[in-house]
Design a protein around this motif. Structure first.
Motif, PDB file in Angstrom:
ATOM      1  N   THR B  27     -21.208  49.502 -11.351  1.00 50.24           N
ATOM      2  CA  THR B  27     -21.288  50.440 -10.217  1.00 50.24           C
ATOM      3  C   THR B  27     -22.066  51.689 -10.618  1.00 50.24           C
ATOM      4  O   THR B  27     -22.950  52.156  -9.886  1.00 50.24           O
ATOM      5  CB  THR B  27     -19.863  50.831  -9.758  1.00 50.24           C
ATOM      6  OG1 THR B  27     -19.165  49.641  -9.405  1.00 50.24           O
ATOM      7  CG2 THR B  27     -19.891  51.772  -8.577  1.00 50.24           C
ATOM      8  N   THR B  30     -25.714  50.885 -11.026  1.00 51.43           N
ATOM      9  CA  THR B  30     -26.355  50.719  -9.708  1.00 51.43           C
ATOM     10  C   THR B  30     -26.769  52.078  -9.135  1.00 51.43           C
ATOM     11  O   THR B  30     -27.883  52.244  -8.649  1.00 51.43           O
ATOM     12  CB  THR B  30     -25.390  50.038  -8.705  1.00 51.43           C
ATOM     13  OG1 THR B  30     -24.900  48.843  -9.285  1.00 51.43           O
ATOM     14  CG2 THR B  30     -26.071  49.725  -7.392  1.00 51.43           C
ATOM     15  N   VAL B  31     -25.834  53.032  -9.216  1.00 51.55           N
ATOM     16  CA  VAL B  31     -26.114  54.367  -8.664  1.00 51.55           C
ATOM     17  C   VAL B  31     -27.241  55.036  -9.458  1.00 51.55           C
ATOM     18  O   VAL B  31     -28.202  55.551  -8.877  1.00 51.55           O
ATOM     19  CB  VAL B  31     -24.834  55.247  -8.673  1.00 51.55           C
ATOM     20  CG1 VAL B  31     -25.157  56.659  -8.216  1.00 51.55           C
ATOM     21  CG2 VAL B  31     -23.771  54.636  -7.776  1.00 51.55           C
ATOM     22  N   SER B  34     -30.708  53.641  -8.865  1.00 53.39           N
ATOM     23  CA  SER B  34     -31.297  53.953  -7.552  1.00 53.39           C
ATOM     24  C   SER B  34     -32.068  55.279  -7.596  1.00 53.39           C
ATOM     25  O   SER B  34     -32.884  55.557  -6.714  1.00 53.39           O
ATOM     26  CB  SER B  34     -30.214  54.002  -6.475  1.00 53.39           C
ATOM     27  OG  SER B  34     -29.433  55.157  -6.616  1.00 53.39           O
ATOM     28  N   TYR B  35     -31.807  56.106  -8.615  1.00 49.28           N
ATOM     29  CA  TYR B  35     -32.516  57.390  -8.737  1.00 49.28           C
ATOM     30  C   TYR B  35     -33.806  57.270  -9.558  1.00 49.28           C
ATOM     31  O   TYR B  35     -34.586  58.203  -9.616  1.00 49.28           O
ATOM     32  CB  TYR B  35     -31.608  58.437  -9.399  1.00 49.28           C
ATOM     33  CG  TYR B  35     -30.474  58.894  -8.514  1.00 49.28           C
ATOM     34  CD1 TYR B  35     -30.650  59.952  -7.628  1.00 49.28           C
ATOM     35  CD2 TYR B  35     -29.242  58.260  -8.553  1.00 49.28           C
ATOM     36  CE1 TYR B  35     -29.619  60.369  -6.818  1.00 49.28           C
ATOM     37  CE2 TYR B  35     -28.198  58.674  -7.735  1.00 49.28           C
ATOM     38  CZ  TYR B  35     -28.393  59.725  -6.867  1.00 49.28           C
ATOM     39  OH  TYR B  35     -27.373  60.124  -6.065  1.00 49.28           O
ATOM     40  N   ASN B  44     -36.706  48.846  -6.829  1.00 53.57           N
ATOM     41  CA  ASN B  44     -35.364  49.428  -6.692  1.00 53.57           C
ATOM     42  C   ASN B  44     -34.425  48.471  -5.959  1.00 53.57           C
ATOM     43  O   ASN B  44     -33.268  48.298  -6.344  1.00 53.57           O
ATOM     44  CB  ASN B  44     -35.432  50.755  -5.934  1.00 53.57           C
ATOM     45  CG  ASN B  44     -35.964  51.887  -6.792  1.00 53.57           C
ATOM     46  OD1 ASN B  44     -37.179  52.040  -6.917  1.00 53.57           O
ATOM     47  ND2 ASN B  44     -35.079  52.655  -7.410  1.00 53.57           N
ATOM     48  N   ALA B  48     -31.119  46.755  -7.640  1.00 50.51           N
ATOM     49  CA  ALA B  48     -29.796  46.971  -7.032  1.00 50.51           C
ATOM     50  C   ALA B  48     -29.149  45.640  -6.641  1.00 50.51           C
ATOM     51  O   ALA B  48     -27.952  45.428  -6.878  1.00 50.51           O
ATOM     52  CB  ALA B  48     -29.926  47.866  -5.800  1.00 50.51           C
TER      53      ALA B  48
END
Lengths: 268, 104
Positions: B27, B30-31, B34-35, B44, B48
């Motif tokens: 998790t 994943t976050v 994404s940046y 991206n 993800a």
């Protein structure tokens, strides 16, 4: 009449009937969510502009962690029954129900934020201006009709405009804009960020709303097995363990759906 | 429950904890991923979805015991997967408006 194969496996399938039943149900659920995911793809591919940063990533991440934690508590509850540790089962299953409630509360907070967040178009002299923000007092789902209600007209609204946001809705560091007062007679359009506002929000509410209903449904069943349904442990422990396993399979599926919903709606 | 079963269940509970930690790590990754500006948003999306698929495998494989399930369930899921992929294929095809060109 006694229901057959609630404990012993059926000779031809090698499984107790409820397990076959829940997997058949989950197969239908895959197609239900699959249809909605394919709708999402259609809408996104067909859209010229797709909004980013409309949802709060830290809150979405927190809810993901809550759901993942509930997944381990539900499987540990089942394992506890297998180890004949009924007390531990009660503890783990109780935690699952609490985590499910936490998930729904956090989701409700997110929904509330959307229904109190507004798009406003108004005339200022010869100009037509647009802004987004929260109306003072956080009223839910107001429209132009609400402001012009003859029995309780509202002459003006005070709006706290949004701070210019960066990626993922993070504060860009810009100064917080001042409150803007707009007289009702100048307002051309007032709309909350409900499913009607944007295609993105329509699919967001549809997917997360259906998922939340699954969370609530699953929590009710798990809560029943934690509470009054747990009496079966004393009369038919094997059958009760199988019931808990079947409910757990549904719960893991709910977690699995969220694992895809979170990046698709919050991050991408 | 015999002693072997008890040992197996205890071993399984340790595995559940490892899977839980992996899911939490997934998790966070994943976050964070994404940046990262990969240059192309499609990368991206791929990253993800790859992490989400790995997490889904862990949940289905270990928490739902799919790695040690009966053949009937595998058959059921294979059928579901076939129709699910068909649904996605039709969607993507119609979205790209290339279905006709595939047959001409």
């Amino acid at each position: 009449m006694e229901i057959p194969y609630t404990v012993e496996p059926r000779p031809d399938t090698g499984l107790f009937n409820a397990k076959v039943g829940i997997w058949l149900f989950l197969a239908s659920e895959v197609m239900l969510f699959g249809a909605l995911f394919s709708s999402y793809i259609m809408l996104r591919v067909g859209s010229d502009v797709w909004p980013h940063g409309m949802l709060n990533v830290p809150i979405g991440t927190l809810n993901t962690i809550v759901l993942i934690t509930s997944s381990i508590t539900v499987v540990m509850a089942w394992a506890s029954l297998k180890l004949k540790a009924f007390g531990k089962f009660k503890l783990y299953q109780g935690c699952t129900v609490l985590l499910a409630m936490t998930f729904v509360i956090i989701k409700s907070y997110e929904y509330h934020d959307k229904f109190t967040h507004y798009f406003v178009r108004y005339s200022a002299g010869s100009e037509v201006k647009e802004l987004t923000g929260h109306i003072e007092g956080s009223p839910m789902n107001w429209t132009l009709a609400t402001l012009n209600n003859p029995t309780r007209p509202i002459s003006e609204i005070r709006i706290h405009p949004d701070v210019a946001s960066g990626e993922h809705g993070h504060d860009s560091g810009a100064a917080h804009p001042e409150v803007i007062t707009v007289p009702t007679k100048q307002i051309k359009k007032l709309e909350s960020f409900g499913p009607w506002h944007l295609t993105y929000l329509a699919i967001y509410f549809t997917l997360t709303g259906l998922h939340a209903l699954h969370v609530i449904g699953g929590a009710l069943v798990i809560g029943y097995f934690w509470g009054p349904g747990s009496r079966m442990w004393y009369s038919d422990p094997e059958r009760f363990t199988n019931r808990v396993e079947v409910a757990g399979l549904f719960w893991h599926f709910v977690d699995l759906v969220w694992i895809f919903l979170f990046p698709v709606l919050y991050l991408l | 429950m015999n002693a072997t079963n008890e040992a197996e269940i205890k071993q399984a509970t340790r595995r559940y904890v490892y899977v839980f930690v992996a899911l939490l790590a997934g998790t966070i990754v994943t976050v964070l991923a994404s940046y990262i500006p990969f240059g192309n948003h499609a990368v991206n999306v791929a990253v993800a979805l790859a992490i989400a698929a790995t997490k889904a495998f862990l949940v289905a494989g270990y928490f739902m015991h799919l790695l040690s399930e009966r053949k009937l369930i595998y058959g059921l899921l294979a059928t579901t997967g076939f129709f699910f992929l068909g649904l996605m294929f039709l969607t993507v095809s119609s979205g790209a408006d290339q279905l006709k060109s595939l047959f001409h």
